[in-house]
Design a protein around this motif. Structure first.
Motif, short mmCIF file in Angstrom:
data_model
loop_
_atom_site.label_atom_id
_atom_site.label_comp_id
_atom_site.label_asym_id
_atom_site.label_seq_id
_atom_site.Cartn_x
_atom_site.Cartn_y
_atom_site.Cartn_z
N THR A 33 50.68 17.51 112.26
CA THR A 33 50.53 17.91 110.86
C THR A 33 51.76 18.69 110.44
OG1 THR A 33 48.14 18.08 111.16
CG2 THR A 33 49.07 19.15 109.22
N GLY A 34 52.37 18.30 109.33
CA GLY A 34 53.55 19.02 108.83
C GLY A 34 53.15 20.37 108.26
N GLY A 35 53.92 21.38 108.59
CA GLY A 35 53.60 22.73 108.14
C GLY A 35 53.75 22.91 106.64
N PHE A 36 54.65 22.16 106.01
CA PHE A 36 54.93 22.35 104.58
C PHE A 36 53.93 21.59 103.73
CE2 PHE A 36 57.49 21.56 100.69
CZ PHE A 36 57.70 22.88 100.32
N LEU A 37 53.82 20.27 103.95
CA LEU A 37 52.90 19.45 103.14
C LEU A 37 51.46 19.57 103.64
CD1 LEU A 37 54.94 16.12 102.68
CD2 LEU A 37 54.70 18.05 101.09
N LYS A 38 51.30 20.03 104.86
CA LYS A 38 49.98 20.11 105.51
C LYS A 38 49.31 18.74 105.50
CE LYS A 38 49.63 25.00 104.78
NZ LYS A 38 51.03 25.09 104.34
N GLY A 40 49.10 14.79 107.51
CA GLY A 40 49.26 14.20 108.83
C GLY A 40 50.60 13.50 108.97
N ASN A 41 51.21 13.64 110.13
CA ASN A 41 52.35 12.80 110.48
C ASN A 41 52.20 12.46 111.96
OD1 ASN A 41 53.32 15.21 111.67
ND2 ASN A 41 54.68 15.66 109.95
N THR A 42 53.15 11.73 112.49
CA THR A 42 53.04 11.28 113.88
C THR A 42 54.24 11.78 114.67
OG1 THR A 42 51.81 9.30 113.24
CG2 THR A 42 52.91 9.23 115.37
N VAL A 91 59.43 16.29 97.02
CA VAL A 91 60.22 16.50 98.24
C VAL A 91 60.50 15.15 98.89
CG1 VAL A 91 59.36 18.82 98.75
CG2 VAL A 91 58.16 16.86 99.71
N THR A 92 61.62 15.06 99.57
CA THR A 92 61.96 13.84 100.31
C THR A 92 61.55 14.04 101.76
OG1 THR A 92 63.82 13.46 98.85
CG2 THR A 92 63.83 12.26 100.93
N VAL A 93 60.69 13.16 102.25
CA VAL A 93 60.19 13.28 103.63
C VAL A 93 60.80 12.19 104.49
CG1 VAL A 93 58.14 13.37 105.08
CG2 VAL A 93 57.99 14.08 102.69
N GLY A 94 61.33 12.62 105.63
CA GLY A 94 61.82 11.66 106.63
C GLY A 94 63.01 10.88 106.16
N GLY A 95 63.19 9.69 106.62
CA GLY A 95 62.70 8.84 107.67
C GLY A 95 62.13 9.47 108.91
N VAL A 98 64.33 14.04 114.35
CA VAL A 98 64.47 13.71 115.77
C VAL A 98 65.11 14.86 116.54
CG1 VAL A 98 65.50 12.07 117.41
CG2 VAL A 98 64.72 11.27 115.17
N PHE A 99 64.46 15.29 117.59
CA PHE A 99 65.01 16.29 118.51
C PHE A 99 65.33 15.59 119.83
CE2 PHE A 99 62.01 18.38 115.71
CZ PHE A 99 62.66 19.53 115.30
N VAL A 100 66.50 15.88 120.40
CA VAL A 100 66.86 15.32 121.70
C VAL A 100 67.02 16.49 122.67
CG1 VAL A 100 68.54 13.95 122.98
CG2 VAL A 100 68.04 13.40 120.58
#
Ligand code: 2BA
Length: 109
Positions: A33-38, A40-42, A91-95, A98-100
């Motif tokens: 779950t995104g903290g800002f929009l609250k 669901g995301n994956t 707001v613009t979400v994504g694409g 990514v964390f490496v």
């Protein structure tokens, strides 16, 4: 070896997972779950050898689109009254976010 943590839109998750598994990446999918929009995301976890990283980033990029979403944000009616009225903000979400991360050890027991 790297651990790639990718946060993606729910709508992109299915095609991304299909493409990753078809391409023989090993993948774990977490509901998040995104903290800002609250909303669901994956979150997708992928352990990869360093030489597979570029291909993985390509697949994530090809399968995840950015989207505009509206969020209702409270705005003060007056700086001193403490009264708030909601107003919509785009707001613009994504694409994909990514964390490496470097992997110190990878074992299966
Ligand atoms: P959310 O936290 O729900 O954020 C959704 C979108 O809202 C973000 O899209 C960004 O455009 C905007 N946003 C987030 N926080 C904001 C803030 N404090 N002020 C103004 N706008 C804000 P993305 O940046 O593409 O992020 C999509 C999702 O990826 C996020 O969902 C969150 O779950 C994750 N994420 C992004 N950056 C992260 C980070 N540095 N650490 C952990 N998770 C992150």
């Amino acid at each position: 070896m790297k651990l790639v943590i990718a946060i993606v839109h729910d709508e992109d998750a299915k095609s991304l997972l299909e493409e990753l598994t078809t391409s023989e990446f090993r993948v774990t999918k977490l509901a998040s779950t995104g903290g800002f929009l609250k909303a669901g995301n994956t979150t997708v976890l992928v352990g990869v050898e360093d030489n597979e990283l570029d291909r993985l980033k390509e697949i994530i990029g090809e399968n995840c689109q950015s989207r505009k979403e509206m969020v209702t944000s409270p705005a003060p009616v007056s700086g001193t009254t403490g009264v708030f009225i909601p107003y919509p903000v785009e707001v613009t979400v994504g694409g994909a976010t990514v964390f490496v991360v470097d992997v110190e050890d990878y074992i299966k027991l």
